[in-house]
Structure formats: structure tokens, C-alpha cells
Scaffold this motif. Sequence first.
Motif, PDB file in Angstrom:
ATOM      1  N   THR A 151       0.838  -1.214   0.000  1.00 66.26           N
ATOM      2  CA  THR A 151       0.000   0.000   0.000  1.00 66.26           C
ATOM      3  C   THR A 151       0.864   1.253   0.000  1.00 66.26           C
ATOM      4  O   THR A 151       0.479   2.286  -0.554  1.00 66.26           O
ATOM      5  CB  THR A 151      -0.953   0.032   1.203  1.00 66.26           C
ATOM      6  OG1 THR A 151      -0.216   0.192   2.428  1.00 66.26           O
ATOM      7  CG2 THR A 151      -1.817  -1.215   1.280  1.00 66.26           C
ATOM      8  N   VAL A 152       2.019   1.164   0.632  1.00 63.13           N
ATOM      9  CA  VAL A 152       2.954   2.285   0.664  1.00 63.13           C
ATOM     10  C   VAL A 152       3.720   2.386  -0.652  1.00 63.13           C
ATOM     11  O   VAL A 152       3.882   3.470  -1.223  1.00 63.13           O
ATOM     12  CB  VAL A 152       3.914   2.120   1.861  1.00 63.13           C
ATOM     13  CG1 VAL A 152       5.081   3.085   1.750  1.00 63.13           C
ATOM     14  CG2 VAL A 152       3.172   2.323   3.171  1.00 63.13           C
ATOM     15  N   LEU A 153       4.202   1.259  -1.177  1.00 61.58           N
ATOM     16  CA  LEU A 153       4.985   1.270  -2.413  1.00 61.58           C
ATOM     17  C   LEU A 153       4.168   1.770  -3.602  1.00 61.58           C
ATOM     18  O   LEU A 153       4.721   2.366  -4.532  1.00 61.58           O
ATOM     19  CB  LEU A 153       5.523  -0.128  -2.699  1.00 61.58           C
ATOM     20  CG  LEU A 153       6.532  -0.667  -1.683  1.00 61.58           C
ATOM     21  CD1 LEU A 153       6.897  -2.108  -2.019  1.00 61.58           C
ATOM     22  CD2 LEU A 153       7.781   0.210  -1.645  1.00 61.58           C
ATOM     23  N   ALA A 154       2.856   1.550  -3.576  1.00 59.36           N
ATOM     24  CA  ALA A 154       2.010   2.011  -4.672  1.00 59.36           C
ATOM     25  C   ALA A 154       1.982   3.535  -4.776  1.00 59.36           C
ATOM     26  O   ALA A 154       1.607   4.076  -5.823  1.00 59.36           O
ATOM     27  CB  ALA A 154       0.587   1.478  -4.498  1.00 59.36           C
ATOM     28  N   MET A 155       2.375   4.219  -3.720  1.00 57.44           N
ATOM     29  CA  MET A 155       2.442   5.682  -3.734  1.00 57.44           C
ATOM     30  C   MET A 155       3.753   6.182  -4.352  1.00 57.44           C
ATOM     31  O   MET A 155       3.969   7.376  -4.464  1.00 57.44           O
ATOM     32  CB  MET A 155       2.317   6.207  -2.303  1.00 57.44           C
ATOM     33  CG  MET A 155       1.029   5.809  -1.610  1.00 57.44           C
ATOM     34  SD  MET A 155      -0.385   6.707  -2.227  1.00 57.44           S
ATOM     35  CE  MET A 155      -0.128   8.280  -1.391  1.00 57.44           C
ATOM     36  N   ASP A 156       4.639   5.241  -4.710  1.00 61.10           N
ATOM     37  CA  ASP A 156       5.927   5.575  -5.317  1.00 61.10           C
ATOM     38  C   ASP A 156       6.767   6.481  -4.414  1.00 61.10           C
ATOM     39  O   ASP A 156       7.225   7.548  -4.824  1.00 61.10           O
ATOM     40  CB  ASP A 156       5.715   6.239  -6.679  1.00 61.10           C
ATOM     41  CG  ASP A 156       6.977   6.230  -7.534  1.00 61.10           C
ATOM     42  OD1 ASP A 156       7.861   5.382  -7.273  1.00 61.10           O
ATOM     43  OD2 ASP A 156       7.080   7.069  -8.443  1.00 61.10           O
TER      44      ASP A 156
END
Length: 244
Positions: A151-156
Motif C-alpha cells: 500500500t505504501v509502495l504504490a504511492m511511489d
Amino acid sequence: MTGRLEVRDLAFAYPDGRQVLFGVNLTVTPGERVAILGPNGAGKTTLVLHLNGTLLAGAGTVRVDGVSAAKNSLREIRRRVGIVFQDPDDQLFSPTVRDDVAFGPRNLGYRGAELDRRVQAALQAVGMTPFADRAPHHLSFGQRRRVAAATVLAMDPTVLVLDEPSSNLDPLARREFADIVLTLGLSTVIVTHDLLYALQLCPRSVILNGGRIVADGPTRDILADEALLAAHRLELPVGCALPG
């Protein structure tokens, strides 16, 4: 992507007057992995909450890629700094894994192919692509932690912050999560009581105690200093010698 984090002279007191941070200085360079060690009550959580603007400095500054954490920049700071909390259930609330991972970038305005790309890339990075349509509460604790990271990585983000990433994981899940962190290549701050995990993941460690950084150096050197560890209520597992 850069990933430079700069904390300068950071001080903070809660509304009841209790001061928790006293002039903290910390720089994390792009791609660097740094562990924050310290006993309970040292100020580690308070420091972490400043890194993405959840708390704003009473004095001093926090900058990420040159952007200062302030009221008018919170959206950008929170995109750049992703925090994976100790309990993944604090971050998972949607009917499916895919929905949870899409939540953040959707709120940033992404739709269609770009939203799908971000979700797929994040799930692939943590090895959870086959579970995209599963309900998060049907997953194991280790799998939920990986989804929380997605969920965090999807925010780049350019900086990743992990709060006690090895807690409540069995040995295999612990190793799997470490392997993920090592392959991401992101600037990473890891808050942990697990000194061997810090050694595995972070070439550099700092000790925070009493709201001040009291040591900063190569992780192996810090963990080899028994007097330093004892002075700050830290210790390796009983009978454990540092790996050669």
C-alpha cells in the motif's frame, strides 16, 4: 527518485509539556538503509511521525528531497515518505488486497491503466500478486505485513520507514520480508528492537535515547560495543555472537 532525508535540530514537546525530542540531527542519503535503535520511551515513534508530517516540528526542520515538512506540503511529504506500521491491520481496511493497495494512488487522482500499473508493480515487489483478490483478513500476519508494504509502495515513495518489521513474524516470513527490503533499493529507515535484523538490513545504525541521538555509525561497530549497548538498555540475544 532521490530519497534524501534531512532532520535538522528537531525538537518536539507534546501539549502536556513533556518534551520528547531534543535537537535531533539525522541525514539519510539516497538508497541508504539506516536502523534507529533505542529503548522504549527513547522518542523513536515521535521521530518517525515527524518524517511524514503526522507530527510537525516544534523547532528544527525535516526535509525530504528538499521539501520541508509543513502544513502546506503535507500531501507531497506523505507521498514521498511511506510508513509501514508495526501492526498491518492499522493500514488494511478494504474488501480485497487490490482495493487496499489502490487506495492511496486513487486518492492522488490516478485512474485506469496507471492505477492498475501502480497496484500490480507494488504487489509484484512484495510477492503478493496471486493474492490480489483475497480479503486481507484471510491472510497470514506475514502476508498482511507485505500487503501493508505494498500500500505504501504504490504511492511511489522515495523514503520507506519500517516500524518493527520483524515483530510477530516466524523465521521464514522474517527472512522473506528482509529479502524484499533488500531488493527495493529505496532509502529506508528501520525502527527496531531486533538488533540482528538491523545488522542484516542496515549497514548504518543510530541509537536514540532520551530524545537525543547518542551514537551513529556502522551497525556492526555499534553492536560490538557492549558498554554502549548496556548504557542504552540494548542487548543482543543471550548467547548470541555477531556473525563473522
